[in-house]
Design a protein around this motif. Structure first.
Motif, PDB file in Angstrom:
ATOM      1  N   UNK A  14      59.562  67.715  23.236  1.00  0.00           N
ATOM      2  CA  UNK A  14      58.841  68.908  23.674  1.00  0.00           C
ATOM      3  C   UNK A  14      59.729  70.138  23.565  1.00  0.00           C
ATOM      4  N   UNK A  15      61.027  69.969  23.835  1.00  0.00           N
ATOM      5  CA  UNK A  15      61.950  71.098  23.709  1.00  0.00           C
ATOM      6  C   UNK A  15      62.031  71.578  22.265  1.00  0.00           C
ATOM      7  N   UNK A  16      62.030  70.631  21.301  1.00  0.00           N
ATOM      8  CA  UNK A  16      62.051  71.022  19.880  1.00  0.00           C
ATOM      9  C   UNK A  16      60.816  71.857  19.532  1.00  0.00           C
ATOM     10  N   UNK A  17      59.670  71.422  20.038  1.00  0.00           N
ATOM     11  CA  UNK A  17      58.428  72.149  19.774  1.00  0.00           C
ATOM     12  C   UNK A  17      58.505  73.557  20.362  1.00  0.00           C
ATOM     13  N   UNK A  18      59.004  73.639  21.606  1.00  0.00           N
ATOM     14  CA  UNK A  18      59.101  74.940  22.268  1.00  0.00           C
ATOM     15  C   UNK A  18      60.022  75.880  21.490  1.00  0.00           C
ATOM     16  N   UNK A  19      61.168  75.364  21.041  1.00  0.00           N
ATOM     17  CA  UNK A  19      62.100  76.211  20.279  1.00  0.00           C
ATOM     18  C   UNK A  19      61.482  76.687  18.981  1.00  0.00           C
ATOM     19  N   UNK A  20      60.785  75.790  18.298  1.00  0.00           N
ATOM     20  CA  UNK A  20      60.170  76.181  17.023  1.00  0.00           C
ATOM     21  C   UNK A  20      59.076  77.213  17.229  1.00  0.00           C
ATOM     22  N   UNK A  21      58.334  77.095  18.347  1.00  0.00           N
ATOM     23  CA  UNK A  21      57.243  78.041  18.616  1.00  0.00           C
ATOM     24  C   UNK A  21      57.741  79.322  19.267  1.00  0.00           C
ATOM     25  N   UNK A  22      59.003  79.330  19.694  1.00  0.00           N
ATOM     26  CA  UNK A  22      59.555  80.512  20.326  1.00  0.00           C
ATOM     27  C   UNK A  22      59.060  80.720  21.741  1.00  0.00           C
ATOM     28  N   UNK A  23      58.832  79.620  22.469  1.00  0.00           N
ATOM     29  CA  UNK A  23      58.375  79.711  23.857  1.00  0.00           C
ATOM     30  C   UNK A  23      59.266  78.837  24.730  1.00  0.00           C
ATOM     31  N   UNK A  24      59.098  78.951  26.026  1.00  0.00           N
ATOM     32  CA  UNK A  24      59.850  78.093  26.942  1.00  0.00           C
ATOM     33  C   UNK A  24      59.259  76.677  26.945  1.00  0.00           C
ATOM     34  N   UNK A  25      60.084  75.720  27.370  1.00  0.00           N
ATOM     35  CA  UNK A  25      59.602  74.330  27.447  1.00  0.00           C
ATOM     36  C   UNK A  25      58.437  74.206  28.420  1.00  0.00           C
ATOM     37  N   UNK A  26      58.496  74.957  29.532  1.00  0.00           N
ATOM     38  CA  UNK A  26      57.415  74.891  30.514  1.00  0.00           C
ATOM     39  C   UNK A  26      56.106  75.408  29.930  1.00  0.00           C
ATOM     40  N   UNK A  27      56.174  76.457  29.092  1.00  0.00           N
ATOM     41  CA  UNK A  27      54.951  76.968  28.458  1.00  0.00           C
ATOM     42  C   UNK A  27      54.372  75.936  27.503  1.00  0.00           C
ATOM     43  N   UNK A  28      55.238  75.294  26.722  1.00  0.00           N
ATOM     44  CA  UNK A  28      54.767  74.249  25.808  1.00  0.00           C
ATOM     45  C   UNK A  28      54.127  73.100  26.585  1.00  0.00           C
ATOM     46  N   UNK A  29      54.721  72.771  27.736  1.00  0.00           N
ATOM     47  CA  UNK A  29      54.167  71.692  28.566  1.00  0.00           C
ATOM     48  C   UNK A  29      52.774  72.051  29.064  1.00  0.00           C
ATOM     49  N   UNK A  30      52.573  73.314  29.456  1.00  0.00           N
ATOM     50  CA  UNK A  30      51.268  73.758  29.926  1.00  0.00           C
ATOM     51  C   UNK A  30      50.214  73.651  28.826  1.00  0.00           C
ATOM     52  N   UNK A  31      50.612  73.889  27.577  1.00  0.00           N
ATOM     53  CA  UNK A  31      49.666  73.787  26.468  1.00  0.00           C
ATOM     54  C   UNK A  31      49.158  72.354  26.340  1.00  0.00           C
ATOM     55  N   UNK A  32      50.059  71.389  26.442  1.00  0.00           N
ATOM     56  CA  UNK A  32      49.663  69.996  26.288  1.00  0.00           C
ATOM     57  C   UNK A  32      48.901  69.461  27.494  1.00  0.00           C
ATOM     58  N   UNK A  33      49.248  69.943  28.688  1.00  0.00           N
ATOM     59  CA  UNK A  33      48.571  69.443  29.888  1.00  0.00           C
ATOM     60  C   UNK A  33      47.245  70.127  30.124  1.00  0.00           C
ATOM     61  N   UNK A  34      47.094  71.342  29.597  1.00  0.00           N
ATOM     62  CA  UNK A  34      45.868  72.088  29.829  1.00  0.00           C
ATOM     63  C   UNK A  34      45.699  72.551  31.258  1.00  0.00           C
ATOM     64  N   UNK A  35      46.803  72.600  32.021  1.00  0.00           N
ATOM     65  CA  UNK A  35      46.715  72.910  33.454  1.00  0.00           C
ATOM     66  C   UNK A  35      47.191  74.322  33.800  1.00  0.00           C
ATOM     67  N   UNK A  46      52.138  76.861  19.502  1.00  0.00           N
ATOM     68  CA  UNK A  46      52.755  75.622  19.997  1.00  0.00           C
ATOM     69  C   UNK A  46      52.161  74.415  19.272  1.00  0.00           C
ATOM     70  N   UNK A  47      50.861  74.385  19.116  1.00  0.00           N
ATOM     71  CA  UNK A  47      50.228  73.255  18.434  1.00  0.00           C
ATOM     72  C   UNK A  47      50.642  73.179  16.970  1.00  0.00           C
ATOM     73  N   UNK A  48      50.771  74.319  16.331  1.00  0.00           N
ATOM     74  CA  UNK A  48      51.208  74.333  14.931  1.00  0.00           C
ATOM     75  C   UNK A  48      52.632  73.802  14.819  1.00  0.00           C
ATOM     76  N   UNK A  49      53.496  74.189  15.753  1.00  0.00           N
ATOM     77  CA  UNK A  49      54.870  73.686  15.742  1.00  0.00           C
ATOM     78  C   UNK A  49      54.889  72.178  15.958  1.00  0.00           C
TER      79      UNK A  49
END
Length: 359
Positions: A14-35, A46-49
């Motif tokens: 998830x950290x790799x995805x966040x870095x590639x998308x240029x966002x924080x890990x917590x933001x990437x986590x929110x995208x996947x959880x939908x919460x 994030x999804x594209x990354x």
């Protein structure tokens, strides 16, 4: 000689995805959880990354462990699973329970507990991570799983058994429920009553029982329903317990009660389950008796038996609703509610299987 085997490529995190998308890990986590609120453009990035990196999503087991939950509920069925799958009431309970657990995002692990060696289920569950355990069907008052699960801090929910301080129940008043059916046939004028009980102890054979047999009964629901019958039945009314909860066992019990001279034959048979009542109806018909003209028959549960040819007078205990109530109790207990019993109401449905006694 150097190994020709190449190391497997490291899996994206998830950290790799966040870095590639240029966002924080917590933001990437929110995208996947939908919460959480994340801008649509950010979520798309994030999804594209994740697609570029071949990342399928966070590890659900790791997430469960962080939350202290694994998302699995053990459902304990005493005896072979085939018996539960043949019983329409049991199927209804399991169906309602599965629906409620699914809504709560929890999986159901079916555990068949051998009646002769119930301790074997302890070894089976010892290797399974579960958040809760449900005892949804007819069970014994004591169960070796209780001590094991309590020691692990596993939440336990039942429907009348096992009887232990840490187990919360969706509770039917079995005695009062059976009295509804017995009172109905008494009000119709019947005085020669008989009773077909579920098994009182594991490993019994179909045969007569007395009130004294209830004192050391292993199954609280069967004992409770028998006591409800005895509350209203004349002294000496015959009672038979079955070896298993099937139509065939009910038919065997029905023959024991009905295959006798008319002056000695009961005019009403009060049964502890609809499948047993269906067997008694078959026994009556095979003996040339008409239901309800010659003998009235009542059941318990209110399951659908379209093949029977008569609508049973029965104690309605909707299986799906009871299963849902059990699932809802699991959810509340996992949210911190204590082990408090919840009543489950039943009622009498008058069908075409009962009438005043002949003559």
């Amino acid at each position: 000689m150097p190994s020709q085997r190449q190391a497997e490529p490291r899996r994206a995190t998830l950290r790799d995805v966040a870095e590639r998308a240029g966002v924080s890990t917590s933001t990437a986590s929110l995208v996947f959880s939908g919460k959480g609120p994340v801008a649509a453009a950010t979520a798309d990035r994030v999804r594209a990354a994740a697609t570029d990196l071949g990342f399928a999503g966070p590890d659900p087991l790791a997430s469960s462990l962080r939350q202290g939950r694994v998302g699995t509920v053990a459902v304990i069925v005493e005896g072979p699973l085939r018996y539960a799958f043949r019983d329409p009431f049991a199927l209804g309970v399991l169906d309602g329970l599965a629906e409620e657990l699914d809504l709560a995002g929890r999986a159901m692990l079916l555990v068949a507990q051998p009646v002769e060696h119930p301790e074997q289920a302890v070894a089976q569950l010892a290797t399974q991570a579960v958040d809760a355990a449900v005892f949804p069907l007819c069970g014994t008052g004591t169960n070796p799983l209780v001590e094991h699960l309590a020691a692990r801090g596993v939440v336990m929910v039942g429907s009348g058994a096992p009887l232990a301080p840490g187990v919360a129940h969706v509770l039917t008043d079995e005695r009062a429920g059976q009295r509804l059916a017995a009172q109905h046939v008494v009000d119709l004028g019947h005085r020669r009553l008989a009773h077909v009980s579920m098994m009182l102890r594991p490993g019994v054979a179909t045969g007569p029982i007395t009130a004294a047999d209830l004192e050391d009964a292993a199954y609280p629901d069967a004992a409770g329903r028998s006591r409800g019958f005895l509350d209203l039945a004349p002294a000496g009314s015959p009672m038979v317990q079955v070896a298993e909860l099937t139509v065939g066992a009910g038919e065997e019990a029905g023959r024991l009660l009905l295959d006798r001279p008319a002056a000695e034959r009961p005019t009403a048979v009060v049964c502890q389950a609809d499948v047993l009542a269906a067997g008694v109806v078959r026994a009556a018909e095979s003996l040339g008796l008409r239901v309800p003209d010659d003998v009235s028959v009542t059941g318990f549960d209110g399951v659908d038996l379209p093949w029977l040819g008569t609508t049973l007078t029965t104690v309605l205990q909707p299986g799906v609703a009871k299963g849902r109530a059990l699932g809802a109790m699991v959810r509340r207990r996992l949210e911190g509610e204590g082990p408090v019993d919840e009543p489950f109401a039943v009622s009498l449905r008058v069908g075409t299987s009962t009438a005043p006694p002949p003559g």
